[in-house]
Design a protein around this motif. Structure first.
Motif, PDB file in Angstrom:
ATOM      1  N   ASP A 292       0.829  -1.208  -0.263  1.00 18.97           N
ATOM      2  CA  ASP A 292      -0.021  -0.081  -0.019  1.00 18.97           C
ATOM      3  C   ASP A 292       0.922   1.095  -0.054  1.00 18.97           C
ATOM      4  N   PRO A 293       0.722   2.064  -1.036  1.00 15.69           N
ATOM      5  CA  PRO A 293       1.674   3.131  -0.990  1.00 15.69           C
ATOM      6  C   PRO A 293       1.663   4.199   0.204  1.00 15.69           C
ATOM      7  N   ASP A 294       0.246   4.475   0.508  1.00 14.85           N
ATOM      8  CA  ASP A 294       0.120   5.247   1.730  1.00 14.85           C
ATOM      9  C   ASP A 294       0.693   4.812   2.892  1.00 14.85           C
ATOM     10  N   SER A 295       0.713   3.440   3.124  1.00 14.71           N
ATOM     11  CA  SER A 295       1.555   2.609   4.342  1.00 14.71           C
ATOM     12  C   SER A 295       2.987   3.165   4.348  1.00 14.71           C
ATOM     13  N   LEU A 296       3.753   2.968   3.084  1.00 16.27           N
ATOM     14  CA  LEU A 296       4.843   3.131   2.863  1.00 16.27           C
ATOM     15  C   LEU A 296       5.337   4.659   3.061  1.00 16.27           C
ATOM     16  N   HIS A 297       4.462   5.583   2.641  1.00 15.96           N
ATOM     17  CA  HIS A 297       4.857   6.943   2.480  1.00 15.96           C
ATOM     18  C   HIS A 297       4.855   7.183   4.419  1.00 15.96           C
ATOM     19  N   SER A 298       3.875   6.783   4.943  1.00 14.08           N
ATOM     20  CA  SER A 298       3.683   7.065   6.498  1.00 14.08           C
ATOM     21  C   SER A 298       4.829   6.514   7.031  1.00 14.08           C
ATOM     22  N   ALA A 299       5.349   5.510   6.851  1.00 15.99           N
ATOM     23  CA  ALA A 299       6.681   5.001   7.468  1.00 15.99           C
ATOM     24  C   ALA A 299       7.805   5.902   7.054  1.00 15.99           C
ATOM     25  N   ALA A 300       7.966   6.313   6.041  1.00 12.34           N
ATOM     26  CA  ALA A 300       9.009   7.230   5.733  1.00 12.34           C
ATOM     27  C   ALA A 300       9.157   8.380   6.161  1.00 12.34           C
ATOM     28  N   GLU A 301       7.735   8.815   6.510  1.00 12.58           N
ATOM     29  CA  GLU A 301       7.569  10.093   7.180  1.00 12.58           C
ATOM     30  C   GLU A 301       7.935  10.008   8.583  1.00 12.58           C
ATOM     31  N   ALA A 302       7.498   8.955   9.093  1.00  8.97           N
ATOM     32  CA  ALA A 302       7.802   8.635  10.703  1.00  8.97           C
ATOM     33  C   ALA A 302       9.220   8.657  10.820  1.00  8.97           C
ATOM     34  N   LEU A 303       9.960   7.836   9.958  1.00 12.85           N
ATOM     35  CA  LEU A 303      11.364   7.770  10.126  1.00 12.85           C
ATOM     36  C   LEU A 303      12.299   9.068   9.772  1.00 12.85           C
ATOM     37  N   GLY A 304      11.632   9.782   8.934  1.00  8.25           N
ATOM     38  CA  GLY A 304      12.369  11.238   8.423  1.00  8.25           C
ATOM     39  C   GLY A 304      13.255  10.558   7.267  1.00  8.25           C
ATOM     40  N   LEU A 305      12.911   9.649   6.442  1.00 10.99           N
ATOM     41  CA  LEU A 305      13.638   9.239   5.456  1.00 10.99           C
ATOM     42  C   LEU A 305      13.217   9.713   4.020  1.00 10.99           C
ATOM     43  N   PRO A 306      13.681   9.732   2.879  1.00 10.64           N
ATOM     44  CA  PRO A 306      13.304   9.915   1.755  1.00 10.64           C
ATOM     45  C   PRO A 306      12.718   8.626   1.137  1.00 10.64           C
ATOM     46  N   LEU A 307      11.527   8.969   0.452  1.00  9.55           N
ATOM     47  CA  LEU A 307      11.200   7.782  -0.255  1.00  9.55           C
ATOM     48  C   LEU A 307      10.197   8.142  -1.670  1.00  9.55           C
ATOM     49  N   ARG A 308      10.718   7.788  -2.733  1.00  8.01           N
ATOM     50  CA  ARG A 308      10.248   7.986  -4.029  1.00  8.01           C
ATOM     51  C   ARG A 308       9.429   6.669  -4.721  1.00  8.01           C
ATOM     52  N   LEU A 309       8.337   6.727  -4.490  1.00  5.58           N
ATOM     53  CA  LEU A 309       7.712   5.407  -5.212  1.00  5.58           C
ATOM     54  C   LEU A 309       7.625   5.473  -6.688  1.00  5.58           C
ATOM     55  N   LEU A 310       8.107   4.616  -7.247  1.00  4.58           N
ATOM     56  CA  LEU A 310       8.108   4.554  -8.720  1.00  4.58           C
ATOM     57  C   LEU A 310       7.049   3.661  -9.328  1.00  4.58           C
ATOM     58  N   ASP A 311       6.846   3.877 -10.632  1.00  5.90           N
ATOM     59  CA  ASP A 311       6.156   2.953 -11.574  1.00  5.90           C
ATOM     60  C   ASP A 311       6.865   1.447 -11.341  1.00  5.90           C
ATOM     61  N   GLU A 312       6.221   0.369 -11.394  1.00  4.57           N
ATOM     62  CA  GLU A 312       6.773  -0.864 -11.266  1.00  4.57           C
ATOM     63  C   GLU A 312       7.658  -1.438 -12.411  1.00  4.57           C
ATOM     64  N   THR A 313       7.803  -0.494 -13.668  1.00  2.46           N
ATOM     65  CA  THR A 313       8.675  -0.622 -14.815  1.00  2.46           C
ATOM     66  C   THR A 313       9.740   0.103 -14.727  1.00  2.46           C
ATOM     67  N   THR A 314       9.818   1.111 -13.629  1.00  2.00           N
ATOM     68  CA  THR A 314      10.863   1.978 -13.514  1.00  2.00           C
ATOM     69  C   THR A 314      12.014   1.461 -12.425  1.00  2.00           C
ATOM     70  N   GLY A 315      13.481   1.514 -12.775  1.00  2.00           N
ATOM     71  CA  GLY A 315      14.253   1.141 -11.671  1.00  2.00           C
ATOM     72  C   GLY A 315      14.729   2.108 -10.921  1.00  2.00           C
ATOM     73  N   ALA A 316      15.188   1.860  -9.658  1.00  2.00           N
ATOM     74  CA  ALA A 316      15.401   2.672  -8.802  1.00  2.00           C
ATOM     75  C   ALA A 316      17.014   3.285  -9.150  1.00  2.00           C
ATOM     76  N   SER A 317      16.916   4.420  -9.048  1.00  2.00           N
ATOM     77  CA  SER A 317      18.378   5.203  -9.553  1.00  2.00           C
ATOM     78  C   SER A 317      19.059   6.080  -8.167  1.00  2.00           C
ATOM     79  N   ALA A 318      18.302   6.271  -7.130  1.00  2.00           N
ATOM     80  CA  ALA A 318      18.832   6.916  -5.803  1.00  2.00           C
ATOM     81  C   ALA A 318      18.274   6.381  -4.467  1.00  2.00           C
ATOM     82  N   PRO A 319      18.942   6.524  -3.656  1.00  2.00           N
ATOM     83  CA  PRO A 319      18.716   6.110  -2.283  1.00  2.00           C
ATOM     84  C   PRO A 319      17.136   6.582  -2.079  1.00  2.00           C
TER      85      PRO A 319
END
Length: 332
Positions: free
Chosen positions: A38-65
């Motif tokens: 669930d994208p909202d659960s992931l964003h909430s977790a990132a906000e609580a941790l104070g960490l960056p999170l960029r959710l990408l389309d499933e065909t797009t590869g990660a390019s940054a932390p």
């Protein structure tokens, strides 16, 4: 040849989402990740941790932390850290089965899973005993649960059963299947050409020659004898209270325990933080964390991600080995 792995956080109110966020911060060259979450659960977790999170389309590869490709599996209702909601049980199960479907279709090469909350799933009206059993039924195959760390690998003859049912579940056909699946996995997934497996007895002192139970004489010993005749290197049945001595473990590639709490307390004591849970016998590698949802820690930023990191590393290794075998035509 870089494997692509499904990443399933598990219970959205637990520590699974934040562990996935921490995993997304790590640069990786051994695999590519696709979260079923669930994208909202992931964003909430990132906000609580104070960490960056960029959710990408499933065909797009990660390019940054902080980059994480995601296949959305949305919860019915918003979650609060530490508070399970049975209405989200279906989303938890759907994430697992969708990831499994992608592996079975060959679109992904393995699956890494976070902790689920069995009571919340059952309260949501879904009969559930464990993800190992769920994935076995989904794939239509027999499997074995193995937990492993850097010290020992422990496979289980029975998994999530009440203790009073264990003895009846240890039959010659069932034990034979467990030993054959474990032997094949040690060869294929771990690259051990001629594995040695220690097999524990069910009863104290491995039955004490029949004075403390007859399962060793009537079931376990005949199975071991038959499989030794087929060329397997099996030691036992051994008393469980001495089989895990360090001097003995050096001679074993795995230990087969008769029930859940016979083998796993030793493994967890010897290295809980880096232990992982493997499902042997599936058409694809599946590796999970070796801990629960830790609802009391969720959202506080103190949960240890070591087990998820280890599970991802191990799954990447197993998936990579299978890919190389398919490429060379040497797979069993």
């Amino acid at each position: 040849m870089t494997p692509r792995l499904a990443l399933v956080p598990g219970e959205p109110a637990g520590i699974g989402p934040e562990l996935c966020v921490r995993l997304a911060q790590q640069p990786r060259s051994d695999c590519r990740l696709l979260a079923f979450a669930d994208p909202d659960s992931l964003h909430s977790a990132a906000e609580a941790l104070g960490l960056p999170l960029r959710l990408l389309d499933e065909t797009t590869g990660a390019s940054a932390p902080g980059d994480l490709p995601v296949h959305p599996v949305r919860n019915v209702t918003a979650t609060r850290f530490g508070h399970t909601d049975p209405r989200n049980a279906r989303a938890v199960i759907d994430a697992l089965t969708r990831a499994a479907d992608a592996c079975l279709r060959g679109e992904l090469d393995g699956m890494v899973t976070g902790p689920v909350h069995k009571a919340a799933i059952n309260a949501g009206g879904i009969a559930y005993t464990g993800t190992t059993e769920l994935l076995a039924t989904h794939a239509g195959c027999d499997v074995v649960m193995m937990l492993a760390n850097d010290i020992v690998r422990v496979a289980l003859a029975t998994t999530h059963l009440p203790l009073r049912d264990v003895a009846d579940a240890i039959t010659a056909p069932a034990l034979t299947r467990v030993l054959r699946i474990t032997h094949a996995a040690l060869r294929r997934d771990f690259g051990i050409a001629d594995p040695v497996m220690a097999v524990l007895g069910l009863n104290p002192h491995a039955g004490e020659a029949g004075h403390l139970g007859h399962e060793e004489i009537e079931v376990i010993e005949p199975v071991l004898a038959a499989l030794r005749a087929d060329g397997m290197r099996l030691v036992g049945p051994l008393p469980a209270d001495t089989a895990f001595l360090p001097s003995k473990l050096t001679g074993f590639d795995a230990v087969v325990a008769m029930y859940h709490d016979q083998g796993l307390p030793v493994l967890k004591y010897s290295g809980f933080e880096h232990a992982v849970n493997l499902t042997l016998g599936l058409p694809y590698p599946r590796v999970a964390v070796d801990h629960g949802t830790a609802l009391e820690l969720a959202g506080k930023g103190v949960a240890d991600p070591s087990s998820l990191f280890a599970a991802t590393r191990v799954c990447a290794e197993l998936a990579g080995r299978r890919m190389r075998e398919r490429e060379t035509g040497n797979g069993e």
